[in-house]
Scaffold this motif. Structure first.
Motif, PDB file in Angstrom:
ATOM      1  N   PRO A 166       0.801  -1.196  -0.066  1.00 35.12           N
ATOM      2  CA  PRO A 166      -0.121  -0.003  -0.039  1.00 35.12           C
ATOM      3  C   PRO A 166       0.929   1.165   0.048  1.00 35.12           C
ATOM      4  CG  PRO A 166      -0.719  -1.549   1.455  1.00 35.12           C
ATOM      5  CD  PRO A 166       0.602  -2.151   1.116  1.00 35.12           C
ATOM      6  N   GLY A 167       0.563   2.226  -0.987  1.00 38.39           N
ATOM      7  CA  GLY A 167       1.333   3.332  -1.125  1.00 38.39           C
ATOM      8  C   GLY A 167       2.444   3.458  -1.522  1.00 38.39           C
ATOM      9  N   LYS A 168       3.012   2.124  -2.057  1.00 36.52           N
ATOM     10  CA  LYS A 168       4.381   1.951  -2.746  1.00 36.52           C
ATOM     11  C   LYS A 168       4.318   1.751  -4.157  1.00 36.52           C
ATOM     12  CE  LYS A 168       6.750   1.006   1.558  1.00 36.52           C
ATOM     13  NZ  LYS A 168       7.808   0.078   2.386  1.00 36.52           N
ATOM     14  N   GLY A 169       5.486   1.786  -4.921  1.00 33.31           N
ATOM     15  CA  GLY A 169       5.613   1.336  -6.304  1.00 33.31           C
ATOM     16  C   GLY A 169       5.713  -0.464  -6.333  1.00 33.31           C
ATOM     17  N   HIS A 170       5.610  -0.661  -7.611  1.00 36.14           N
ATOM     18  CA  HIS A 170       6.009  -1.934  -7.737  1.00 36.14           C
ATOM     19  C   HIS A 170       7.471  -2.522  -7.493  1.00 36.14           C
ATOM     20  CE1 HIS A 170       2.122  -1.346  -9.882  1.00 36.14           C
ATOM     21  NE2 HIS A 170       1.865  -2.736  -9.769  1.00 36.14           N
ATOM     22  N   GLU A 171       7.387  -3.693  -6.793  1.00 40.96           N
ATOM     23  CA  GLU A 171       8.570  -4.080  -6.370  1.00 40.96           C
ATOM     24  C   GLU A 171       9.076  -5.416  -7.012  1.00 40.96           C
ATOM     25  OE1 GLU A 171       9.264  -5.213  -2.216  1.00 40.96           O
ATOM     26  OE2 GLU A 171      11.569  -5.437  -2.478  1.00 40.96           O
ATOM     27  N   LEU A 172      10.277  -5.610  -7.861  1.00 38.27           N
ATOM     28  CA  LEU A 172      10.502  -7.115  -8.401  1.00 38.27           C
ATOM     29  C   LEU A 172      10.670  -7.726  -7.200  1.00 38.27           C
ATOM     30  CD1 LEU A 172      11.165  -8.777 -11.002  1.00 38.27           C
ATOM     31  CD2 LEU A 172      13.274  -8.061 -10.727  1.00 38.27           C
ATOM     32  N   VAL A 173      10.148  -8.816  -7.467  1.00 37.07           N
ATOM     33  CA  VAL A 173      10.338 -10.017  -6.390  1.00 37.07           C
ATOM     34  C   VAL A 173      11.475 -11.161  -6.923  1.00 37.07           C
ATOM     35  CG1 VAL A 173       9.380 -11.884  -4.759  1.00 37.07           C
ATOM     36  CG2 VAL A 173       8.316  -9.619  -5.297  1.00 37.07           C
ATOM     37  N   SER A 174      11.099 -11.666  -8.169  1.00 39.79           N
ATOM     38  CA  SER A 174      11.865 -12.445  -8.848  1.00 39.79           C
ATOM     39  C   SER A 174      11.518 -12.589 -10.273  1.00 39.79           C
ATOM     40  CB  SER A 174      11.726 -14.004  -8.108  1.00 39.79           C
ATOM     41  OG  SER A 174      12.352 -14.700  -8.917  1.00 39.79           O
ATOM     42  N   TYR A 175      12.401 -13.051 -11.051  1.00 37.62           N
ATOM     43  CA  TYR A 175      11.915 -13.415 -12.490  1.00 37.62           C
ATOM     44  C   TYR A 175      12.760 -14.668 -12.874  1.00 37.62           C
ATOM     45  CZ  TYR A 175      16.283 -10.775 -14.397  1.00 37.62           C
ATOM     46  OH  TYR A 175      17.585 -10.452 -14.758  1.00 37.62           O
ATOM     47  N   ILE A 176      12.158 -15.362 -13.977  1.00 38.06           N
ATOM     48  CA  ILE A 176      12.704 -16.530 -14.532  1.00 38.06           C
ATOM     49  C   ILE A 176      12.886 -16.284 -16.145  1.00 38.06           C
ATOM     50  CG2 ILE A 176      10.486 -17.758 -14.658  1.00 38.06           C
ATOM     51  CD1 ILE A 176      11.981 -20.234 -14.013  1.00 38.06           C
ATOM     52  N   ARG A 177      13.846 -16.507 -16.542  1.00 34.33           N
ATOM     53  CA  ARG A 177      14.087 -16.219 -18.145  1.00 34.33           C
ATOM     54  C   ARG A 177      13.604 -17.621 -18.871  1.00 34.33           C
ATOM     55  NH1 ARG A 177      18.892 -14.967 -15.533  1.00 34.33           N
ATOM     56  NH2 ARG A 177      19.385 -12.918 -15.539  1.00 34.33           N
ATOM     57  N   GLY A 178      13.450 -17.464 -20.087  1.00 35.87           N
ATOM     58  CA  GLY A 178      12.871 -18.394 -20.915  1.00 35.87           C
ATOM     59  C   GLY A 178      14.006 -19.651 -20.887  1.00 35.87           C
ATOM     60  N   ASP A 179      15.256 -19.529 -20.539  1.00 38.86           N
ATOM     61  CA  ASP A 179      16.178 -20.700 -20.733  1.00 38.86           C
ATOM     62  C   ASP A 179      16.005 -21.122 -19.036  1.00 38.86           C
ATOM     63  OD1 ASP A 179      19.473 -18.684 -20.322  1.00 38.86           O
ATOM     64  OD2 ASP A 179      17.407 -18.737 -19.057  1.00 38.86           O
ATOM     65  N   GLY A 180      15.178 -20.801 -18.264  1.00 43.48           N
ATOM     66  CA  GLY A 180      15.022 -21.530 -16.882  1.00 43.48           C
ATOM     67  C   GLY A 180      15.968 -20.769 -15.594  1.00 43.48           C
ATOM     68  N   THR A 181      16.883 -19.827 -16.183  1.00 42.93           N
ATOM     69  CA  THR A 181      17.409 -19.148 -15.374  1.00 42.93           C
ATOM     70  C   THR A 181      16.844 -18.150 -14.291  1.00 42.93           C
ATOM     71  OG1 THR A 181      18.533 -17.660 -16.826  1.00 42.93           O
ATOM     72  CG2 THR A 181      19.892 -19.611 -16.352  1.00 42.93           C
ATOM     73  N   THR A 182      17.208 -17.877 -13.150  1.00 44.98           N
ATOM     74  CA  THR A 182      16.260 -17.221 -12.237  1.00 44.98           C
ATOM     75  C   THR A 182      17.252 -16.112 -11.689  1.00 44.98           C
ATOM     76  OG1 THR A 182      16.736 -18.498 -10.381  1.00 44.98           O
ATOM     77  CG2 THR A 182      14.927 -18.954 -11.799  1.00 44.98           C
ATOM     78  N   TYR A 183      16.489 -15.087 -11.057  1.00 43.48           N
ATOM     79  CA  TYR A 183      17.182 -13.592 -10.483  1.00 43.48           C
ATOM     80  C   TYR A 183      16.246 -13.581  -9.139  1.00 43.48           C
ATOM     81  CZ  TYR A 183      18.104  -9.043  -9.624  1.00 43.48           C
ATOM     82  OH  TYR A 183      18.317  -7.923  -8.717  1.00 43.48           O
ATOM     83  N   TYR A 184      16.819 -13.164  -8.279  1.00 48.38           N
ATOM     84  CA  TYR A 184      16.377 -12.637  -7.037  1.00 48.38           C
ATOM     85  C   TYR A 184      16.881 -11.416  -6.473  1.00 48.38           C
ATOM     86  CZ  TYR A 184      14.729 -17.690  -7.029  1.00 48.38           C
ATOM     87  OH  TYR A 184      14.241 -18.744  -7.329  1.00 48.38           O
ATOM     88  N   PRO A 185      16.480 -10.435  -6.211  1.00 53.79           N
ATOM     89  CA  PRO A 185      17.130  -9.286  -5.493  1.00 53.79           C
ATOM     90  C   PRO A 185      17.527  -9.362  -4.495  1.00 53.79           C
ATOM     91  CG  PRO A 185      14.651  -8.721  -5.788  1.00 53.79           C
ATOM     92  CD  PRO A 185      15.059 -10.197  -6.418  1.00 53.79           C
ATOM     93  N   ALA A 186      18.376  -8.915  -3.700  1.00 53.65           N
ATOM     94  CA  ALA A 186      18.924  -8.973  -2.410  1.00 53.65           C
ATOM     95  C   ALA A 186      17.862  -9.040  -1.276  1.00 53.65           C
ATOM     96  CB  ALA A 186      20.016  -8.071  -2.146  1.00 53.65           C
TER      97      ALA A 186
END
Length: 122
Positions: free
Chosen positions: A41-61
């Motif tokens: 509430p009251g904040k912008g969108h924050e990335l939690v994770s993504y997964i690329r087409g090749d299956g590799t993943t990313y997580y912010p700290a």
């Protein structure tokens, strides 16, 4: 048409776990980047994770070590598991998709779901 529908949110006590699902249609996962975002509430969108087409993943700290993204291409479903939930994890969680390359920016995702609410009580 591309569609994304999230589910699995709810009210959880701090320390608990939750698995969110995003059922998709209209595209194949190996050509798309799939992401989870959240908005408190009251904040912008924050990335939690993504997964690329090749299956590799990313997580912010901010969530690394507590969150796991996965997908089941046969079931056309994207998942997000969150462990050790904290009150600050309370937010609307969205899945999003864009063709080919991943982005850190919510504005770059042209396909988005309606969201599922996660509320963590202390």
């Amino acid at each position: 048409d591309v569609q994304l529908v999230e589910s699995g949110g709810g009210l959880v006590q701090a320390g608990g776990s939750l698995q969110l699902s995003c059922t998709t249609s209209g595209f194949t996962y190996n050509n798309f980047c799939m992401s989870w975002y959240r908005q408190a509430p009251g904040k912008g969108h924050e990335l939690v994770s993504y997964i690329r087409g090749d299956g590799t993943t990313y997580y912010p700290a901010s969530v690394k070590g507590r969150v796991t993204i996965s997908r089941d291409s046969a079931e056309n479903t994207l998942y997000l598991r969150i462990n050790s939930l904290k009150p600050e994890d309370t937010a609307m969680y969205y899945c999003a998709a864009r063709a080919q390359y991943c982005s850190l920016l919510w504005s770059q995702y042209n396909y988005r779901g309606q969201g599922t609410q996660v509320t963590v009580s202390s």
